[in-house]
Design an enzyme around this catalytic site. Sequence first.
Site, short mmCIF file in Angstrom:
data_model
loop_
_atom_site.label_atom_id
_atom_site.label_comp_id
_atom_site.label_asym_id
_atom_site.label_seq_id
_atom_site.Cartn_x
_atom_site.Cartn_y
_atom_site.Cartn_z
N SER A 142 42.29 7.48 64.64
CA SER A 142 41.10 6.65 64.78
C SER A 142 41.54 5.26 65.20
O SER A 142 42.72 4.90 65.07
CB SER A 142 40.37 6.58 63.43
N TYR A 155 40.14 6.11 54.18
CA TYR A 155 40.05 6.52 55.59
C TYR A 155 41.21 5.94 56.39
O TYR A 155 41.86 6.65 57.17
CB TYR A 155 38.71 6.07 56.17
#
Length: 276
Positions: A142, A155
Amino acid sequence: MNCFEAKVAVITGAAAGIGRALAVELARRGARLSLLDRNHGELEKVAADCETLGARVRAHVVDVTDWEAVQEAAVRTNSDLGGVDSVFAAAGIIHRGSLLDSDVADLEEVMAVNWRGLMYTVKAHLPYVVNAAEGRIVTFSSAFGLVAMPKYTGYNSSKFAVRGFSESLRQELADARSGVSVTCVFPGGVRTSIVRNGLFAAGENRDAVIRGFEKHVARTDPDEAAAVVLKGAERRRARVFVGADARLVAVLARLAGGHYQDLMPVVERVLGRRWG
C-alpha cells in the site's frame, strides 16, 4: 498473444475490489483462473462473470489465514488447471484507531490477513510457479507500506511487512536464478469497499471516515488499478504504484527519507478534517 493468455492465474481477494477487477480482466485476456475468497456469494458472481467471458474458472471459498485450506486450494489448482503461472495476492483488510483504543484481536486480524495470508498464498503456490516458463508473483502492499500514518499502526505494520517480504523474496529467487519475478504493488486510494468493510477502534467516527475516504481519497477506479497492475506484472517490475497519490507518496518517501515523519502530522490533520 498476451503473457497471460492460456496461463493459470491465482487471485486472492477475488470477490471484490482490485481482486475482482483483476479476475475479470484476466478472463478477457484468456487466462485460466483460480479465484480465492471467503465471501461465497460474491465469489460465485465473479466466477460466473469470468466464465461468461470464456474463462475456465475454479472458485475456492478459502480464508487465506487458514494454511491447510490455502495449501489444498493450491494443490487443486495445479491438478485441475494444469499448473500455476501467476499469483496475485490481493486479499486485505484495513483498521483505523489509536493503539491505546484498539482491540488487540483487530490488530492481530489485520496482520493475519494482510501479511500471514499473503505469505501463505505465495508459499503454497510457489512450488508450482517455479515450474512455469515465466512465473510471476504479485503482492499487494500500500502507499501506507511506504510511509506510516497515525491511527493505522496495524495496517501500516502489515503493509510494511509485505514490502519487506516481497523484496526479500525477489532477491532470493534472483539468487537462485529462478525465472519467477516478484512485483510488489503499492495502491493509493482505490474505489473499493475496503474502508466500508474495515475494522475501527472504539471512539472512531466510522461513518465520517468512510465518507471522507470515498469522497476525497478513493480516486482510482478498480478497473484502472487492475490494468496498471497487469502492465507492471507483465514487465516484471519490482514495484508498481497505483494512482497519482501513491506515486506522490513514493517520491516523498524517497526524497525525505526518515524525515517524512516530521511532515505526516500536518498531513494527518488535513486528512482528519476530511476523514473525521
